[in-house]
Design a protein around this motif. Structure first.
Motif, PDB file in Angstrom:
ATOM      1  N   GLY A   1       0.806  -1.211   0.000  1.00 56.54           N
ATOM      2  CA  GLY A   1       0.000   0.000   0.000  1.00 56.54           C
ATOM      3  C   GLY A   1       0.838   1.259   0.000  1.00 56.54           C
TER       4      GLY A   1
ATOM      5  N   THR B   1      -5.193  -0.307  -6.909  1.00 55.56           N
ATOM      6  CA  THR B   1      -5.141  -0.972  -5.601  1.00 55.56           C
ATOM      7  C   THR B   1      -4.816  -2.456  -5.714  1.00 55.56           C
TER       8      THR B   1
ATOM      9  N   LYS C   1      -6.385   0.344   0.728  1.00 51.69           N
ATOM     10  CA  LYS C   1      -7.351   0.601  -0.339  1.00 51.69           C
ATOM     11  C   LYS C   1      -8.242   1.790   0.013  1.00 51.69           C
TER      12      LYS C   1
END
Length: 509
Positions: A407, A431, A439
């Protein structure tokens, strides 16, 4: 779903720990896998899922703990030994040989141990075709480097299906697949489970867990949190266990009744001889526009054509009403139109370089002195400012991007785009491989950018993501816009109809 998983345990892990220096990747973890079940493993990036799988596969050795197969204690010291025990592992990261054929990659292990002086290419291509027939339309004689990311992922899965597995580990196998390809994989998984093969399924997607899995085990910060029967829990409970808090805003509010603003980008009759034709659309201030479609439909090719990353493109592109004449991607960047590749690690980032160097990579001149020497203070200030804006989590701005979670790597890639003050950002699978908490943050960032006046276009194979984050979605089929959906029409069924058979056939059926 395999509704009657056998009660006997094929694989058991007890009190297993693994550290990397001062970092405790796993702390006294226990886990069990039943024969013929599909068992989901959930947790944010860094939770310890992949570390445990690497221990099971013999890639890593534990510091302490025990592992049992069929009730007998085993110590697996290599992936080759794991295969002998009947354990197959499909990694999230693609590890194929790009300059040999699909068939050679699928049977690499067999051909490397063969005593035959010459390889029977016709035979392995025939055998590969039999396996690939279940997964998709891929030429076994094609070189791997000519395949798309999703096709390469299917080849990785095909490799695992050639093994005589009792335990199959799938690490984010659908991250690069379209909805149709994913559904094909789920059917194969259920067939394998019905034959008594046990599957450990790692995913960030709640829908995949609840549609296909029998049990779900949650890890957090290297520790076992809980194991639940899927039929007896909810996605919200799983997410809360993963992150230690309630996430009820995975998708930020859309425009609602608020009217989108002026046209930022307009594309008229964009065509490329082999890939797409007569593509026209508008992107307005404040909205997020989505691109959906099956693999090979031309979604990424259209966007890469707009940015002049590939292809001989004809047609018109207007930015704030001004016609653009772009010869290459450098000119696209100069005009404020940037593209975030679906292949984050291959095209989007320099993993061995620092966070600061990655963020400034598109416009080195903005942090260089007149002698074209990098001003490290200005470089750090740029990266730190954008890092704060994106809530980037890191140790220090000079650490390599490879040290970050998936991420946070994606946030660095977004920061790299923002460093040039873009007017339009195309994000391809933004994502992919990112945990649920990250996300939600990325979706929030995209909405904030749209409201600030940046044009946002999202390409995604995850239909729930398009429905959740986009105000409108254009569905691409065979290189053309097959339809546009918004509001109540923005459903998975409607988009799949448009992507597979088109609007005219849908209305006639």
């Amino acid at each position: 779903m395999n509704s009657a998983a056998a009660s006997d345990t094929i694989l058991a892990i007890t009190e297993l720990s693994k550290s990397f220096g001062a970092v405790h990747a796993l702390r006294n973890v226990s886990f069990d896998l039943r024969r013929g079940e599909i068992h989901a493993l959930a947790g944010e990036n860094g939770a310890g899922k992949s570390t445990l799988m690497n221990v099971i596969d013999g890639i890593l050795q534990p510091d302490s703990g025990q592992m049992f197969l069929d009730g007998k204690e085993v110590r697996i010291t290599s992936p080759a030994m794991a295969q002998k025990f009947g354990i197959g592992f499909v990694h999230q990261e693609i590890a194929l040989c790009p300059d040999v054929t699909v068939a050679e990659n699928i049977f690499m292990g067999v051909t490397s141990t063969s005593r035959a002086a010459l390889m029977d290419y016709r035979d392995i291509e025939h055998r590969a075709a039999e396996i690939l027939r279940r997964l998709g339309d891929i030429d076994p004689a094609a070189l791997v480097r000519t395949l798309s990311i999703s096709q390469q992922q299917l080849v990785e899965i095909a490799k695992a299906l050639t093994l005589d597995c009792r335990v199959l580990i799938l690490d984010e196998p659908t991250a690069a697949l379209t909805e149709r390809e994913a559904q094909t994989l789920f059917g194969i998984m259920r067939d394998l489970a019905a034959r008594g093969i046990s599957i450990i399924y790692i995913t960030h997607r709640m829908a995949e867990i609840f549609d296909n899995c029998d049990r779900v085990t949650v890890f957090r910060d290297g520790e076992f949190i809980t194991t639940m029967n899927v039929a007896e829990t909810t996605p919200g409970a799983v997410v809360s266990a993963m992150v230690g808090r309630v996430i009820d805003n995975l998708y930020p509010p859309k425009l609602g009744e608020e009217e989108p603003g002026d046209i930022i980008l307009e594309v008229r009759n964009l065509s490329e001889r082999r890939r797409f034709a007569e593509v026209s659309f508008q992107l307005r201030r404040g909205e997020i526009l989505g691109f959906a479609g099956l693999i090979g439909a031309g979604r990424s090719e259209i966007v890469r054509g707009i940015c002049r990353l590939e292809g001989e493109v004809t047609g018109e592109v207007l930015l704030h009403g001004e016609p653009l004449r772009l010869a290459h991607y450098g000119e696209s960047i100069d005009k404020g139109i940037v593209y975030l590749s679906e292949d984050r690690k291959g095209d989007g980032l320099f993993l061995d370089m620092s966070i600061a160097a990655n963020v400034s990579a598109l416009r080195v001149e903005q942090i260089a002195t007149r002698g074209f020497i990098i001003d490290e203070r200005r470089e750090a200030e740029l990266a730190e400012g954008l890092g704060t804006r994106l809530n980037l989590k890191y140790g220090h701005i000079g650490q390599p991007v490879s040290a970050l979670s998936g991420g946070n790597q994606q946030k660095v890639a977004i920061a790299k785009m923002l460093s040039v003050n873009p007017r339009v950002i195309f994000l391809d699978e933004p994502t992919r491989g990112v945990d649920v908490g990250a996300k939600a943050e990325i979706h929030r960032i995209l909405r904030e950018l749209a409201r600030a006046g940046v044009g946002i276009v999202v390409i995604s194979s995850e239909l729930p993501e398009l429905i959740g984050v986009c105000d409108r979605v254009l569905v691409v089929r065979e290189g053309r816009i097959a339809g546009e959906v918004s509001g109540a029409e923005m459903t998975e069924d409607h988009m799949m109809y448009l992507a597979s058979i088109g609007e005219e056939q849908r209305l006639a059926s």
